[in-house]
Scaffold this motif. Structure first.
Motif, PDB file in Angstrom:
ATOM      1  N   ALA A   1       9.111   1.681  -8.300  1.00 14.31           N
ATOM      2  CA  ALA A   1       7.701   1.892  -7.959  1.00 14.31           C
ATOM      3  C   ALA A   1       7.535   1.508  -6.494  1.00 14.31           C
ATOM      4  CB  ALA A   1       6.815   1.031  -8.839  1.00 14.31           C
ATOM      5  N   ASP A   2       6.346   1.723  -5.952  1.00  7.67           N
ATOM      6  CA  ASP A   2       6.114   1.338  -4.554  1.00  7.67           C
ATOM      7  C   ASP A   2       5.332   0.030  -4.439  1.00  7.67           C
ATOM      8  OD1 ASP A   2       3.869   2.558  -5.585  1.00  7.67           O
ATOM      9  OD2 ASP A   2       3.396   3.681  -3.765  1.00  7.67           O
ATOM     10  N   HIS A   3       4.640  -0.358  -5.503  1.00  4.03           N
ATOM     11  CA  HIS A   3       3.874  -1.620  -5.552  1.00  4.03           C
ATOM     12  C   HIS A   3       3.259  -1.708  -6.933  1.00  4.03           C
ATOM     13  CE1 HIS A   3       0.374   0.964  -5.289  1.00  4.03           C
ATOM     14  NE2 HIS A   3       0.970   1.579  -4.284  1.00  4.03           N
ATOM     15  N   GLY A   4       2.790  -2.913  -7.302  1.00  4.28           N
ATOM     16  CA  GLY A   4       2.059  -3.072  -8.553  1.00  4.28           C
ATOM     17  C   GLY A   4       0.627  -2.599  -8.395  1.00  4.28           C
TER      18      GLY A   4
ATOM     19  N   ASP B   1       0.889  -1.163   0.000  1.00  2.19           N
ATOM     20  CA  ASP B   1       0.000   0.000   0.000  1.00  2.19           C
ATOM     21  C   ASP B   1       0.928   1.214   0.000  1.00  2.19           C
ATOM     22  OD1 ASP B   1      -2.350   1.671   0.655  1.00  2.19           O
ATOM     23  OD2 ASP B   1      -1.454   1.790   2.641  1.00  2.19           O
ATOM     24  N   SER B   2       0.506   2.303  -0.630  1.00  3.27           N
ATOM     25  CA  SER B   2       1.424   3.438  -0.812  1.00  3.27           C
ATOM     26  C   SER B   2       2.036   3.940   0.487  1.00  3.27           C
ATOM     27  CB  SER B   2       0.698   4.613  -1.463  1.00  3.27           C
ATOM     28  OG  SER B   2       0.350   4.301  -2.770  1.00  3.27           O
ATOM     29  N   ALA B   3       1.199   4.105   1.512  1.00  2.00           N
ATOM     30  CA  ALA B   3       1.724   4.716   2.748  1.00  2.00           C
ATOM     31  C   ALA B   3       2.853   3.883   3.358  1.00  2.00           C
ATOM     32  CB  ALA B   3       0.591   4.953   3.736  1.00  2.00           C
TER      33      ALA B   3
HETATM   34 ZN   LIG Z   1       1.358   3.593  -4.117  1.00  2.00          ZN
END
Ligand SMILES: [Zn+2]
Length: 578
Positions: free
Chosen positions: A320-323, A89-91
């Protein structure tokens, strides 16, 4: 699960050992020579197939451009995850890049709560919910580096917040915004002008910042050293939808930020650049938005690498931070012809579309109903099929009426329901596609022109791309790495010996420890209004939450980092040196 734990722990131990041992010698605390500047470029919510989509999109729109600008620097992958889930998750994911501890979904630079069997690593139960100092803040306080944030979302959104604040609730902008204002971000470009209260502007301007919140690109030409440029009330428009005369691109913001951060700077800087809305387009399943947003990010990365090459002492990391979205280039609809399908058929029709689904929906909402077909054809270069016109018309009316109702006082507000506009059959159909809005319907229309499919409107758990430019080629981060190894690499690059947990104990100590044995009260109606009053050594300290400002016997003083209040632990976290 156990073997995953062990292999991650083992590789971490190995990485840590490499940092501090020399052949045939005992462990020493060697400090490697740091690079002057570090630029971390994050394309939010970006699966590897999104790069493939963007590359093909570009090839079809400009035959001269066969490659992405990032392509020569791609060199590995990053495994990214939450503390208790392989899907990020982004956070928590950028938090992990910033502080070296996997976080829980929804948490900004905060130590996770233990979730037993689900936890992917062993965590320290005594640290649950404690704020963690983000690396960007640590480097400012411990090394005097300048810090920069360039995004296209509103500035307290998850990724930029991760680098500059701590909050166990990512949506609590009333906790995050004051921290970002007080935490001395030298250059901040992005959206969120509506979140700047007069007292925030005053705080910044009194300390030498220029704050630009009017429409237009004036902030980019700023000639000083500290600037906030907020170009939209909340998030900035998608790259392909923006008016380039008044709304800057991520590339333009990046170039300006680099120029300003590099001015009169002998201690170096750290800059985070986010292609924020690649993720938003992926959540919507909008292939036009995903391709064009990534290309906007790609151009910003090139600007960062150009700076680094010229500077000679700057490292650029790209990841990136996640797919997101489970995008697949190819569907069952192709049958056994999949390997005979030309690019023009796979992606071709969407390369002529001039706006994202959101952009087209907004244009339709802002225009008279009778213009729907003409606008649709102008934007997509295809006629709107006759059987789809009534649906688009109904969805447009629903959006217009919903927005109009939202402006009415609650007591007279008319209830606007989709069932008053569409038949139950169609609503069911839309629901099954997660497309209960006009933009969602348009996303589906765009996708139906291609042989791309999406498995989800949510995030996905595969590893993400890694790119790296280092002036010393052999020192790039390459191969498969975890989120924790990316954090360790950032610490190695900047020669930061302490862990963020160690620094958090220094800068975010519980008030009960800092003022142990003193008479104190902690009062406030809401978390954001909380104030700690302490009697210590004949002096009275008054320390508010989410602020660097405090008083001793009525005289104002400033802390190096904003305090953080947690309403679950009822604790104010603040520097131990007080
Ligand atoms: Zn994110």
């Amino acid at each position: 699960m156990r073997s995953f734990h062990l292999s991650v722990v083992r590789s971490l131990v190995l990485a840590a050992t490499l940092l501090v041992t020399l052949p045939g010698r005992a462990v020493v605390h060697e400090t490697p020579k740091p690079v002057k500047n570090v630029i971390l470029c994050i394309s939010d919510g970006t699966s590897l197939a999104t790069l493939s989509l963007a590359r093909w999109y570009q090839r079809l729109t400009d035959a001269e451009k066969q490659n992405l600008l990032i392509d020569p620097y791609l060199c590995g992958t990053i495994l990214t995850y939450c503390s208790d889930s392989p899907i990020g998750d982004s956070a928590p994911t950028t938090s992990t890049y910033m502080n070296g501890v996997p976080g829980l979904a929804g948490q900004v630079s905060t130590y996770p709560v233990l979730h037993g069997e689900a936890d992917l690593l062993p965590y320290d139960s005594l640290w649950q919910r404690r704020p963690l100092v983000p690396l960007w803040q640590a480097l400012r306080m411990e090394q005097g580096r300048k810090t920069g944030i360039v995004v296209t979302c509103e500035f307290p959104h998850a990724t930029p917040a991760d680098c500059t604040s701590s909050s166990y609730k990512r949506n609590k902008y009333s906790w995050i915004v004051p921290q970002m204002v007080h935490n001395q971000i030298d250059v901040l470009y992005g959206g969120g002008a509506s979140l700047i209260k007069p007292e925030y502007r005053k705080y910044l301007e009194e300390r030498g910042w220029s704050v630009f919140t009017d429409p237009g690109k004036a902030a980019l030409d700023y000639q000083g050293e500290r600037v906030w440029g907020l170009f939209a009330p909340m998030d900035m428009p998608f790259d392909i939808d923006r008016d380039p005369a008044v709304m800057p691109s991520l590339e333009e913001m990046t170039k300006s930020a680099l120029r300003i951060l590099d001015t009169n700077n002998d201690k170096g800087f750290v800059l985070m650049i986010e292609g924020s809305k690649v993720d938003w387009a992926a959540h919507a399943n909008d292939p036009v938005g995903m391709a064009t947003e990534f290309l906007g990010f790609d151009r910003a990365v090139k600007a960062a690498i150009d700076f680094a090459k010229k500077d000679g002492n700057t490292v650029v990391l790209m990841t990136a931070d996640h797919g997101n979205s489970g995008i697949s280039l190819g569907t069952d609809n192709l049958g056994h012809t999949y390997a005979e399908t030309p690019a023009s058929k796979l992606f071709g029709p969407i390369t002529n579309i001039k706006l994202t689904a959101t952009g087209l929906a907004e244009r339709l909402i802002a225009s008279p109903e009778e213009d729907i077909e003409q606008i649709w054809e102008e934007v997509t270069t295809r006629k709107l099929p006759a059987d789809q016109l009534p649906i688009v018309r109904a969805l447009r009316r629903y959006e217009v009426d919903s927005r109009s109702a939202a402006t009415q006082p609650a007591e007279v507000r008319k209830k606007v329901q989709l069932s008053d506009y569409l038949s139950a059959d169609l609503i069911d159909h839309l629901k099954s596609l997660y497309a209960s809005s006009l933009a969602g319907y348009i996303c589906r229309a765009y996708t139906d022109m291609t042989y791309i499919v999406f498995t989800t409107h949510g995030h996905t758990g595969e590893e993400v791309f890694l790119g790296c430019y280092h002036p010393d080629f052999e020192k790039r981060l390459i191969g498969f790495n975890t989120n924790l190894q990316l954090h360790d690499y950032l610490r190695t690059l900047t020669a930061m010996p302490q862990t963020m947990k160690e620094l958090s104990d220094k800068y975010f100590a519980p008030h009960t420890e800092v003022f142990a044995g003193c008479k104190m009260t902690l009062k406030g109606d809401r978390a954001e209004d909380m104030v700690l009053t302490v009697k210590k050594g004949g002096h009275t300290y008054v320390i508010p939450a989410f602020s660097t400002l405090y008083t001793v016997d009525g005289k104002q003083r400033e802390l190096p980092i904003a305090t953080v209040y947690n309403d679950e632990t009822k604790t104010l976290y603040l520097p131990r040196t007080l």
